[in-house]
Design an enzyme around this catalytic site. Sequence first.
Site, PDB file in Angstrom:
ATOM      1  CB  SER A 254      -0.885  -0.016   1.240  1.00 41.91           C
ATOM      2  OG  SER A 254      -1.141   1.301   1.666  1.00 41.91           O
ATOM      3  CE  LYS A 255       1.189   4.021  -5.862  1.00 44.17           C
ATOM      4  NZ  LYS A 255       0.630   4.664  -7.006  1.00 44.17           N
ATOM      5  NE  ARG A 256      -4.083   4.548   1.927  1.00 47.51           N
ATOM      6  CZ  ARG A 256      -4.490   4.432   0.671  1.00 47.51           C
ATOM      7  NH1 ARG A 256      -4.362   5.423  -0.156  1.00 47.51           N
ATOM      8  NH2 ARG A 256      -5.044   3.312   0.229  1.00 47.51           N
ATOM      9  CG  ASP A 257       3.262  -0.143   5.046  1.00 45.74           C
ATOM     10  OD1 ASP A 257       3.761   0.483   6.006  1.00 45.74           O
ATOM     11  OD2 ASP A 257       3.357  -1.372   4.917  1.00 45.74           O
ATOM     12  CD  GLN A 262       5.075   1.639  -0.520  1.00 49.64           C
ATOM     13  OE1 GLN A 262       4.430   1.542  -1.537  1.00 49.64           O
ATOM     14  NE2 GLN A 262       4.527   1.540   0.664  1.00 49.64           N
TER      15      GLN A 262
END
Length: 488
Positions: A254-257, A262
């Site tokens: 997830s890009k939010r992790d 990333q």
Amino acid sequence: MANNVRVRYAPSPTGHLHIGGARTALFNYLFAKRYGGKFIIRIEDTDMKRHVADAERSQLDNLRWLGIEWDESVDKDGGYGPYRSMERLHLYQPFLERLLAEGKAYPCFCSEEELLAEREAQRAAGETPRYSGKCSLLSPEERERRMAEGIPYAIRFRVPKGVELSFTDLIRGFVSFRSDDIGDFVIVKQDGAPTYNFAVTIDDMLMEISHVIRGEEHLSNTPRQLLIYRALGAKAPEFAHLPLILNQDRQKMSKRDESIIQFVEQYREMGYLPEAIINFLSLLGWSPEGEREIFSLKELEEIFSIERVSKSPAVFDTDKLAWMNNHYMKEADPALITEQALPHLVKAGYIEEPITEEKRRWVGQLVALYQEKLHYAAEIVPFTKMFFEEPSSWDDEAMEIMNGSGVREVLSSFLRKLEEEKGFTPENVKELLKEVQKETGQKGKNLFMPIRVAATGEVYGPDLNHTLSLLGRENVKKRLLASLSKTK
Ligand code: GLU
């Protein structure tokens, strides 16, 4: 492979260059190189609400830094421009008019609230939410009336019933969807902006894209795009959907992790080398024949093949990336690693600007001591802490060494030698230590370990002669004195 291979990477400027986007760009680039085709970068900026100001620059800058050069884009017209979707509105218009005139699309006057209520009711009834098609049934008069009244409307694509939408994915093989599972979807939003599915289809068509290579998360969009090609009587390109990238826990990344790094520019800032990132990305879903894992971009251009891309998910293994970067760092020109390390040492407050030639030379020697070990340039800071900060306390292992017999003699003898006004090169240090050995009768571990611990606070470290030489005579003296006062 067909002639005229044209592939594209089509980022939405909703974020900076993500590792997944970079992988998609790389595979498209390699595919183009392998088949003598063209690689295009198109900016899909139709989602204005999620627009991030710096995103386009980040995408292009970082791809260029990685060495992924494009043949056509916003800065390189290849005759198929413009290369930003929102600058192509005039190109979508005739296709939209055609679909409307042929009844393959229609205006939809439903408000957000109505659509939301409809979806909730469907969910409550255990159905998959899908547009009911309400506005498709309006009479031409009713449409005219609502338009005249100024009611905002979107344009929806009328999905034909009972159509099988299948294609042979170059990676996944035969894939098939049923049109009955797809509700009439919006192709132009109320604000007049085209949706992704509409823009991407017209763009791919007009830009004569031969192969659409993109992430698996877009697989469910493909039948919608096929419907548009079909409605326009156009031939669809070939499709290849790249496998998902999972995190180390085998969860979808997830890009939010924030626990995993990333974004390419974060790696760049940490001092990762583009060669390592390229090599690492190439193995996220693709594998060469044989066991070899280290490949340059040039080599990849020759051996990459879409047939060897797997459909099972790839795991993003940050340890492997670090290992790979270490491999490339070991081989890199020490001057380059020094340049990369310098800003990190400055930021840590270890080195003060301006960087004089003398400082640069000293840092160069420091970096040389650690180049074999570094996983990325920023790691120079924790590795070299003891050069800049007085050792504070000893751990158990160090304590045991410092409580050994003969330690005080070794330290005192070395301190006396340090008074001699000689040079302090690694060779000089070696000589001095030999004299200490002669004077005290201590050798090997009993000689070197106490001196290392006293000077650095640590039991292990790089070559002692070089370490002491870089610390400098005064520092070593000071630390030896402090250590003497702590030993019995
Ligand atoms: N703009 C889409 C994205 O950023 C690309 C989709 C495609 O390649 O068709 O995910």
